[in-house]
Design an enzyme around this catalytic site. Sequence first.
Site, PDB file in Angstrom:
ATOM      1  CD  GLU A 109       0.000  -0.621  -3.590  1.00  0.00           C
ATOM      2  OE1 GLU A 109      -1.451   0.682  -3.098  1.00  0.00           O
ATOM      3  OE2 GLU A 109       0.923  -0.573  -3.106  1.00  0.00           O
ATOM      4  CG  PHE A 129      -3.148  13.713   1.249  1.00  0.00           C
ATOM      5  CD1 PHE A 129      -2.124  12.852   1.848  1.00  0.00           C
ATOM      6  CD2 PHE A 129      -3.725  12.767   0.260  1.00  0.00           C
ATOM      7  CE1 PHE A 129      -2.079  11.993   2.441  1.00  0.00           C
ATOM      8  CE2 PHE A 129      -3.417  11.352   1.465  1.00  0.00           C
ATOM      9  CZ  PHE A 129      -2.987  10.826   2.267  1.00  0.00           C
ATOM     10  CD  GLN A 130      -2.503   8.976  -0.593  1.00  0.00           C
ATOM     11  OE1 GLN A 130      -3.620   9.018  -1.267  1.00  0.00           O
ATOM     12  NE2 GLN A 130      -2.846   7.485   0.249  1.00  0.00           N
ATOM     13  CE  LYS A 150     -11.406  11.031  -6.299  1.00  0.00           C
ATOM     14  NZ  LYS A 150     -11.180  11.019  -4.553  1.00  0.00           N
ATOM     15  CG  MET A 168      23.872 -15.250  -6.722  1.00  0.00           C
ATOM     16  SD  MET A 168      24.599 -16.356  -6.296  1.00  0.00           S
ATOM     17  CE  MET A 168      23.188 -17.171  -8.420  1.00  0.00           C
TER      18      MET A 168
END
Length: 593
Positions: A64, A126-127, A176, A486
């Site tokens: 993502e 969940f999630q 959802k 760096m």
Amino acid sequence: MSTASSTSTAAEQHVMNGADVLVKSLVDHGVEVLFAYPGGCSMPMHQALTRYGDSIRTILPRHEQGGAFAAQGYARSTGKIGVVMATSGPGATNLVTAIADAKLDSIPMLCITGQVPTGAIGSDAFQETPMVEICRGITKHHYLVTDIADLPRIMKEAFHVAMSGRPGPVLVDMPKDVQLSDLAIDMDPPMELPGYDASTPSVPPETIRQIAAAIRMARRPVIYSGGGIVLGEASEELRTLIAKTGIPTVTTIMGLGSVEPENPHSLDWLGMHGAAYANYAVRDCDLLISLGVRFDDRVTGKVEAFAKDAKIIHVDIDASELNKNKQAHIPVRGDVKQVLTELNRIVQKPDISDWQKHCTELKAKYPLKYDTEFDGILQQHAISTLSDLTADRETYITVGVGQHQMWAAQFYKFRQPRTWMSSSGLGTMGFGLPAAMGVQAAHPGALVVDIDGDGSFQMNIQELATCFCEELPVKVLLLNNQHLGMVVQWEDRFMERNRAHTYLGPIHHDEAKGKSSADRFEYATDRYPNFVQIAKGYGCGAATVKRKADLEGALKEMIDSKGPFLLDVEVPYQEHVLPMIPGGATVDDMILD
């Protein structure tokens, strides 16, 4: 309401589910490319995307964060909004770094996240993650959609807020059940944004005359051009001002491309690793014309010592930037394009021939340079050679973060705005490859090169799969020094060369920890990992090069390859980015050697 009006309204409404409403809103707002990774709470939106497949291209990233940086690459290179979609929970939180990145660099982005059903919100389902709360401080605006009836208005507002005024990221969190619910709905309702006024006030003529008078009276003026010039599509107006006045001009990292490097009045870019002549000119100027900048600490160093003898004009579209880090004598809230257009009508060339001569001498005395006699490949040489080979074709450059980023800014010649993609404010490693995917999707016929370091590259290396599977022929110029270069440079300069987890290979290597005794041009042995094998495993073309004599041929092979291609360039790890102004220090503390 009259019968005719009621009939008209009903005719404009269609029974749709929330997922279709959202996707149709994207299409209606002109979105052509979307980067989206599906999951349980975003599946209805992905199903809707298949129903609009002829109108919008959905690109599947492999992470993502990669999708969000690809959306940024699309936005940065076009000026259009970049759109990314993810599911709830970990899918959504994987967008957070890229959202913060877009906020700091003022990049217009729409981030759509799935969310658990409204009835489950707050139950630790969940999630489930509270994305609005998580992103409250790193978005320009954010929505949690709880009623499908609000969705067309929210989408309309999201596009408006992201693109208007100072651009930035907007989050739309979609439960959802809202995606699955149906309603006869008007797709073009009025917006409701009380308190949000994106209109930029017209700068009054007397302010323009005040700026023109300050320029006419100045004897050592400098123009300081930032990302606002690029974002505000004002590069041509800036170039006209420079031509009319002959004022020496410096840019920020984000302002690269706004002034062509061949311009005799260009002093390139300033700041911690900017050109010494740019920093010295700003130190000594008596007027600093600051256009679309935010006086970032990597530019100013010790801010009270920055341009301390200069009168400061500061033009910015965001009123909160004025007098935030540096007090301006003439603060101007306005559209920099409008200000420059008006200014160019009345501005007069100041009497600055001595100052111009001084700046030209500074440029000759303190050039950006590297050891051209070294028989291996230095990072600067690889970038400079790429710049020469691509000078006459449409080329876009993305970078990761670190030494290679600074060298790309120093030695690649950016002649047009929006051809340079860099995570500037947040400095996010892993930006280069996915950003290049977004640029390539927006400009399918152009050459897109990610100049990257092996540390940054490995943070989103999985996007090689996206490049291959989505037919995005991105090229990767990998400057592979086996170290976090760096950080090594800071260890060398300020920490007695003590290695503290900056070697990227197996821990038994002599350079993995403790005091380093390596020579400046030393190569890391026991190369790890085998990037050529990895790239080929993903289906990409790949080659490696170490000899200086082979570099140009290898670069041409990379450029001419039809698909995605990785060129692994073996470079030494003791090379330093110079000049360097230590953090919080002043120009007088600049390290030149």
